[in-house]
Motif scaffolding. Structure first.
Motif, mmCIF file in Angstrom:
data_model
loop_
_atom_site.group_PDB
_atom_site.id
_atom_site.type_symbol
_atom_site.label_atom_id
_atom_site.label_comp_id
_atom_site.label_asym_id
_atom_site.label_seq_id
_atom_site.Cartn_x
_atom_site.Cartn_y
_atom_site.Cartn_z
ATOM 1 N N MET A 179 -0.812 -1.514 8.905
ATOM 2 C CA MET A 179 -0.885 -1.976 7.521
ATOM 3 C C MET A 179 0.449 -1.710 6.853
ATOM 4 S SD MET A 179 -3.585 -1.105 4.459
ATOM 5 C CE MET A 179 -2.975 0.562 4.128
ATOM 6 N N ASN A 181 2.708 -1.520 3.353
ATOM 7 C CA ASN A 181 2.589 -1.268 1.917
ATOM 8 C C ASN A 181 4.009 -1.239 1.372
ATOM 9 O OD1 ASN A 181 1.620 -0.671 -0.618
ATOM 10 N ND2 ASN A 181 1.258 1.498 -0.181
ATOM 11 N N ARG A 193 -10.678 2.975 9.388
ATOM 12 C CA ARG A 193 -11.327 1.930 8.585
ATOM 13 C C ARG A 193 -11.219 0.555 9.225
ATOM 14 N NH1 ARG A 193 -7.909 1.776 3.083
ATOM 15 N NH2 ARG A 193 -9.544 0.247 2.579
ATOM 16 N N PHE A 194 -10.181 0.346 10.050
ATOM 17 C CA PHE A 194 -10.024 -0.921 10.751
ATOM 18 C C PHE A 194 -10.331 -0.789 12.243
ATOM 19 C CE2 PHE A 194 -6.536 -0.935 7.431
ATOM 20 C CZ PHE A 194 -7.291 -1.612 6.480
ATOM 21 N N ILE A 235 -2.036 -6.047 8.457
ATOM 22 C CA ILE A 235 -2.733 -6.167 7.177
ATOM 23 C C ILE A 235 -1.717 -5.834 6.082
ATOM 24 C CG2 ILE A 235 -4.603 -5.262 5.736
ATOM 25 C CD1 ILE A 235 -5.695 -4.355 8.728
ATOM 26 N N ARG A 237 -1.162 -4.740 2.529
ATOM 27 C CA ARG A 237 -1.881 -4.143 1.398
ATOM 28 C C ARG A 237 -1.443 -4.746 0.066
ATOM 29 N NH1 ARG A 237 -1.320 -0.419 -2.545
ATOM 30 N NH2 ARG A 237 -3.215 0.717 -3.178
ATOM 31 N N ALA A 240 -3.103 -7.904 -0.477
ATOM 32 C CA ALA A 240 -4.553 -7.711 -0.617
ATOM 33 C C ALA A 240 -4.953 -7.387 -2.040
ATOM 34 C CB ALA A 240 -5.027 -6.607 0.326
ATOM 35 N N PRO A 272 -5.430 -10.611 4.108
ATOM 36 C CA PRO A 272 -5.526 -9.177 3.800
ATOM 37 C C PRO A 272 -6.678 -8.751 2.907
ATOM 38 C CG PRO A 272 -3.740 -10.178 2.557
ATOM 39 C CD PRO A 272 -4.249 -11.237 3.498
ATOM 40 N N TYR A 276 -9.262 -5.666 3.794
ATOM 41 C CA TYR A 276 -8.869 -4.451 3.072
ATOM 42 C C TYR A 276 -9.784 -4.161 1.889
ATOM 43 C CZ TYR A 276 -6.068 -1.056 0.512
ATOM 44 O OH TYR A 276 -5.653 0.081 -0.162
#
Length: 301
Positions: A179, A181, A193-194, A235, A237, A240, A272, A276
């Motif tokens: 991910m 950011n 979480r993923f 992903i 963030r 998202a 995303p 997310y």
């Protein structure tokens, strides 16, 4: 003076408590089994994963967060009243709405005590076993809203998509889930979480024993180069949460471009917001799996 029949009042009281009007169902929640009234008329939903699944079942809540993030829920913005944010329910707006049921989860679950003073409240947080819990939530909402047949259809469709994607991924190599950011990059493995992408699809990890905590393991581009995954699942963030995304720019460097994933054009940029923000929601999972299925199906074994 108007006279009232005592027998009539007793009959009315019995009728008001009849099984038809007071029908309930017991469902599993993040706080254990909870008895809930069936077919609540006015519902407020704060968790986007819950909202995702309830929407997929054909139910329109009366109250939702002020921002919904995922495009496929945009129609709810005009159909429901905003009653707070993703993190903070507006207690005054909720009281004015007068819901029969409030659904929290994830980011809003910390407000359970305050919200449950207003109306029956469910904490439907999904975390430990995302796929199993997501299936259970579909069944729970189906029972609550009286749409059990539709719930079974969704569960069957999810099971089929999972099996099809797992088959497409078989023998296609290892993956690293990251991910971004802004300029920062974190990696996620099994138990995170993923991590359901690894467990549910039997997708080999390019690097094992990553930190399963919420924010993953902070990693460098050198780490990605050293791990050298066959697939890089990304992903973004920033994108998202509605900010300026930049995952492709962040990963556009010689270290990442030298990996097998980049050389074989096997970097998958997932939509995303669904994974997310709405992770564990039915439509979220179906969209993520569809994107992975397309990528794996187009790759040579």
């Amino acid at each position: 003076m108007k006279r009232f029949s005592w027998a009539g009042l007793v009959a009315a009281a019995i009728l008001s408590c009849s099984p038809v009007l007071a029908q309930t169902v017991t469902v599993d929640s993040a706080r254990g089994a909870v008895e809930v009234a069936v077919r609540p008329e006015t519902v407020a939903v704060f968790d986007i994963a819950a909202l995702d699944t309830i929407h997929a079942l054909g139910i329109t809540p009366a109250g939702v967060p002020d921002k919904l993030y995922v495009p496929y829920l945009a129609d709810l913005a005009g159909a429901a009243k905003p009653v707070g944010t993703l993190f903070e329910p507006d207690l005054e707006a909720l009281a004015a709405l007068g819901p029969d049921l409030i659904v929290l989860g994830g980011r809003s679950s910390t407000r359970f005590d305050a919200v449950s003073a207003l109306a029956p409240t469910l904490d439907m947080t999904i975390w430990e076993d995302l796929v199993a819990e997501a299936r259970a939530r579909i069944g729970a909402y189906g029972a609550i809203f009286g749409v059990e047949d539709k719930a079974r259809e969704l569960q069957a469709a999810l099971d089929a998509r999972l099996a099809e994607t797992a088959q497409a991924a078989a023998g296609k190599g290892s993956a690293l889930i990251v991910m971004t950011n802004g300029p920062k990059v974190s990696a996620y493995g099994r138990g995170s979480r993923f991590g359901w992408l690894h467990t549910a699809l039997d997708l080999p990890e390019a690097h094992q024993n990553l930190d399963p905590e919420t924010h993953g393991d902070a990693i460098s581009f050198e780490f990605i180069a050293e791990v050298n995954p066959d697939w890089l699942i990304v992903i973004d963030r920033g994108a998202a949460i509605g900010e300026a995304g930049g995952a492709s720019a962040t990963l556009d460097n010689a270290l990442v471009q030298g990996t097998t994933a980049a050389q074989k054009q096997q970097i998958i940029y997932l939509s995303p917001a669904p994974i997310y923000i709405a992770g564990g929601g039915y439509s979220s999972m179906m969209q993520t799996l569809e994107e992975l299925l397309a990528a794996f199906s187009g790759a040579a074994g």
